[in-house]
Design an enzyme around this catalytic site. Structure first.
Site, PDB file in Angstrom:
ATOM      1  N   ASN A   9       0.874  -1.174   0.000  1.00 12.39           N
ATOM      2  CA  ASN A   9       0.000   0.000   0.000  1.00 12.39           C
ATOM      3  C   ASN A   9       0.909   1.222   0.000  1.00 12.39           C
ATOM      4  O   ASN A   9       1.456   1.589   1.037  1.00 12.39           O
ATOM      5  CB  ASN A   9      -0.894  -0.050   1.250  1.00 12.39           C
ATOM      6  CG  ASN A   9      -1.712   1.217   1.436  1.00 12.39           C
ATOM      7  OD1 ASN A   9      -1.793   2.050   0.533  1.00 12.39           O
ATOM      8  ND2 ASN A   9      -2.303   1.365   2.612  1.00 12.39           N
ATOM      9  N   TRP A  10       1.044   1.811  -1.167  1.00 11.14           N
ATOM     10  CA  TRP A  10       2.004   2.925  -1.294  1.00 11.14           C
ATOM     11  C   TRP A  10       1.448   4.241  -0.750  1.00 11.14           C
ATOM     12  O   TRP A  10       2.143   5.240  -0.699  1.00 11.14           O
ATOM     13  CB  TRP A  10       2.410   3.106  -2.763  1.00 11.14           C
ATOM     14  CG  TRP A  10       3.113   1.926  -3.360  1.00 11.14           C
ATOM     15  CD1 TRP A  10       3.350   0.700  -2.779  1.00 11.14           C
ATOM     16  CD2 TRP A  10       3.684   1.845  -4.677  1.00 11.14           C
ATOM     17  NE1 TRP A  10       4.026  -0.122  -3.648  1.00 11.14           N
ATOM     18  CE2 TRP A  10       4.234   0.558  -4.821  1.00 11.14           C
ATOM     19  CE3 TRP A  10       3.761   2.740  -5.744  1.00 11.14           C
ATOM     20  CZ2 TRP A  10       4.874   0.140  -5.992  1.00 11.14           C
ATOM     21  CZ3 TRP A  10       4.392   2.330  -6.912  1.00 11.14           C
ATOM     22  CH2 TRP A  10       4.951   1.039  -7.030  1.00 11.14           C
ATOM     23  N   LYS A  11       0.171   4.234  -0.407  1.00  5.93           N
ATOM     24  CA  LYS A  11      -0.497   5.445   0.110  1.00  5.93           C
ATOM     25  C   LYS A  11      -0.257   6.616  -0.843  1.00  5.93           C
ATOM     26  O   LYS A  11      -0.194   6.419  -2.054  1.00  5.93           O
ATOM     27  CB  LYS A  11      -0.045   5.722   1.548  1.00  5.93           C
ATOM     28  CG  LYS A  11      -0.203   4.470   2.437  1.00  5.93           C
ATOM     29  CD  LYS A  11      -0.071   4.720   3.899  1.00  5.93           C
ATOM     30  CE  LYS A  11      -0.269   3.411   4.656  1.00  5.93           C
ATOM     31  NZ  LYS A  11      -0.239   3.560   6.101  1.00  5.93           N
ATOM     32  N   HIS A  95      -9.594   1.315   4.566  1.00  2.00           N
ATOM     33  CA  HIS A  95      -8.341   1.476   5.312  1.00  2.00           C
ATOM     34  C   HIS A  95      -8.579   2.426   6.487  1.00  2.00           C
ATOM     35  O   HIS A  95      -9.384   3.352   6.390  1.00  2.00           O
ATOM     36  CB  HIS A  95      -7.250   2.039   4.382  1.00  2.00           C
ATOM     37  CG  HIS A  95      -5.896   2.030   5.023  1.00  2.00           C
ATOM     38  ND1 HIS A  95      -5.490   3.017   5.882  1.00  2.00           N
ATOM     39  CD2 HIS A  95      -4.889   1.138   4.952  1.00  2.00           C
ATOM     40  CE1 HIS A  95      -4.270   2.724   6.311  1.00  2.00           C
ATOM     41  NE2 HIS A  95      -3.880   1.592   5.766  1.00  2.00           N
ATOM     42  N   GLU A  97      -7.023   4.866   7.556  1.00  2.00           N
ATOM     43  CA  GLU A  97      -6.839   6.289   7.237  1.00  2.00           C
ATOM     44  C   GLU A  97      -8.076   6.839   6.535  1.00  2.00           C
ATOM     45  O   GLU A  97      -8.458   7.986   6.737  1.00  2.00           O
ATOM     46  CB  GLU A  97      -5.571   6.467   6.382  1.00  2.00           C
ATOM     47  CG  GLU A  97      -4.320   6.258   7.238  1.00  2.00           C
ATOM     48  CD  GLU A  97      -3.120   5.692   6.512  1.00  2.00           C
ATOM     49  OE1 GLU A  97      -3.082   5.731   5.270  1.00  2.00           O
ATOM     50  OE2 GLU A  97      -2.205   5.195   7.202  1.00  2.00           O
ATOM     51  N   GLU A 167      -5.501  -4.693  10.643  1.00  2.00           N
ATOM     52  CA  GLU A 167      -4.479  -3.677  10.878  1.00  2.00           C
ATOM     53  C   GLU A 167      -4.796  -2.915  12.156  1.00  2.00           C
ATOM     54  O   GLU A 167      -5.609  -1.977  12.144  1.00  2.00           O
ATOM     55  CB  GLU A 167      -4.435  -2.691   9.707  1.00  2.00           C
ATOM     56  CG  GLU A 167      -4.162  -3.339   8.367  1.00  2.00           C
ATOM     57  CD  GLU A 167      -3.585  -2.330   7.378  1.00  2.00           C
ATOM     58  OE1 GLU A 167      -2.459  -2.546   6.932  1.00  2.00           O
ATOM     59  OE2 GLU A 167      -4.248  -1.328   7.085  1.00  2.00           O
ATOM     60  N   GLY A 173       2.290   2.552  10.774  1.00  2.00           N
ATOM     61  CA  GLY A 173       3.235   3.657  10.594  1.00  2.00           C
ATOM     62  C   GLY A 173       3.915   4.097  11.876  1.00  2.00           C
ATOM     63  O   GLY A 173       4.555   5.138  11.913  1.00  2.00           O
ATOM     64  N   SER A 213       3.238  -1.836  10.472  1.00  2.00           N
ATOM     65  CA  SER A 213       4.691  -1.900  10.715  1.00  2.00           C
ATOM     66  C   SER A 213       5.290  -3.283  10.437  1.00  2.00           C
ATOM     67  O   SER A 213       6.219  -3.706  11.124  1.00  2.00           O
ATOM     68  CB  SER A 213       5.033  -1.430  12.128  1.00  2.00           C
ATOM     69  OG  SER A 213       4.635  -0.076  12.295  1.00  2.00           O
ATOM     70  N   GLY A 234       2.784  -0.965   4.338  1.00  2.00           N
ATOM     71  CA  GLY A 234       2.831   0.457   4.006  1.00  2.00           C
ATOM     72  C   GLY A 234       4.273   0.907   3.798  1.00  2.00           C
ATOM     73  O   GLY A 234       4.854   0.728   2.736  1.00  2.00           O
ATOM     74  N   GLY A 235       4.854   1.459   4.839  1.00  2.00           N
ATOM     75  CA  GLY A 235       6.200   2.053   4.736  1.00  2.00           C
ATOM     76  C   GLY A 235       7.230   1.158   4.065  1.00  2.00           C
ATOM     77  O   GLY A 235       7.976   1.595   3.168  1.00  2.00           O
TER      78      GLY A 235
HETATM   79  P1  PGA Z   1       2.673   0.472   7.702  1.00  2.00           P
HETATM   80  O1  PGA Z   1       1.236   0.670   7.026  1.00  2.00           O
HETATM   81  O2  PGA Z   1       3.250  -0.810   7.152  1.00  2.00           O
HETATM   82  O3  PGA Z   1       3.460   1.687   7.266  1.00  2.00           O
HETATM   83  O4  PGA Z   1       2.459   0.418   9.163  1.00  2.00           O
HETATM   84  C1  PGA Z   1       0.379  -0.413   6.822  1.00  2.00           C
HETATM   85  C2  PGA Z   1      -0.910   0.072   6.204  1.00  2.00           C
HETATM   86  O5  PGA Z   1      -1.367   1.165   6.571  1.00  2.00           O
HETATM   87  O6  PGA Z   1      -1.515  -0.604   5.351  1.00  2.00           O
END
Ligand code: PGA
Length: 251
Positions: A9-11, A95, A97, A167, A173, A213, A234-235
């Site tokens: 997930n590159w956001k 998600h 967010e 999640e 994050g 994470s 994500g990251g």
């Molecule tokens: P993260 O994000 O790996 O940076 O914690 C995961 C996500 O939000 O899908």
């Protein structure tokens, strides 16, 4: 056996040029990868270029959101058919967010899930508790409500295309990962909710990713848990090497 699925997930990161560079690096190691479903979810603007770059490989494309209507006066939104046209096969929905910053309720997520399934897009449906929920012992209640609400009314045939991502919001994050035991407990619980909602066969076959994470150092232990079928990254998905190592940990 459930086939593991690892999605990046590159956001809201990567220009088109940066996205092509990243996916070109990932492709070098994973073009032939068939033991894990590998899904790349760049921002909308880079979907087309990433789609072209992964043509003919085992890599799959996903979007990070969509609207539930097929077309119309919805300024700023993107419909399932538009994603399909770019050879997207997955879409991340609900998600945390989007739930937190864009007001997405379970009801909205459910409309999107239905629209995605009707368009032959596989939804990756995200659920997860906030830290205060966990501290108050409400993790299961919150996650159950999200699973039931977001996936209400799906037929057994539709469930075959559903992926769930657990999640915990406090792990996204933050560098703070759920322990493998904490994650496993919630994954097993989600499977039991799916069993009540549909049946045992769907509960056994639905894939449940962990997200929050996840990185090369903890991926193997997390994905090694009996009810964890991969990761939503994500990251660590923004760096080709980390992402490739996480996929390899799932093999
Ligand atoms: P993260 O994000 O790996 O940076 O914690 C995961 C996500 O939000 O899908």
């Amino acid at each position: 056996m459930r086939k593991p699925i690892v999605a990046g997930n590159w956001k809201m990161n990567k220009t088109v040029a940066e996205a092509v560079a990243l996916v070109t690096d990932i492709k070098r190691d994973l073009a032939e990868c068939s033991g894990v479903d590998v899904v790349l979810c760049p921002p909308f603007t880079a979907l087309s270029a990433v789609s072209e770059t992964i043509t003919g490989t085992q890599l799959d494309l996903g979007a990070q959101n969509m609207h539930w209507e097929a077309s119309g006066a919805y300024t700023g939104e993107v419909a399932a058919g538009m994603l399909r046209e770019l050879f997207c096969h997955y879409v991340i929905l609900g998600h945390s967010e989007r739930r937190a910053y864009f007001g997405e309720s379970d009801e909205i997520v459910n409309k999107k899930v239905k629209a995605a399934l009707a368009a032959n897009l596989r939804p990756i449906v995200c659920v997860g508790e906030q830290l205060e929920d966990r501290d108050a012992g409400r993790t299961e209640a919150v996650v159950e409500q999200q699973v039931r609400g977001s996936l209400a009314g799906c037929s057994a045939r539709e469930w075959a295309d559903v992926v769930i991502a657990y999640e915990p919001v406090w792990a996204i994050g933050t560098g703070r990962t759920a322990t493998p035991e904490q994650a496993q407990d919630v994954h097993a619980f989600i499977r039991s909710v799916v069993r009540e909602m549909v049946d045992d066969s769907i509960a056994q076959s639905v894939r449940i990713q962990y997200g929050g994470s996840m990185k090369p150092a903890n991926a193997k232990e997390l994905i090694g848990q009996p009810d964890i079928d991969g990761g939503l990254i994500g990251g660590a998905a923004l760096d080709a090497r980390s992402f490739v190592e996480i996929v390899q940990a799932a093999l």
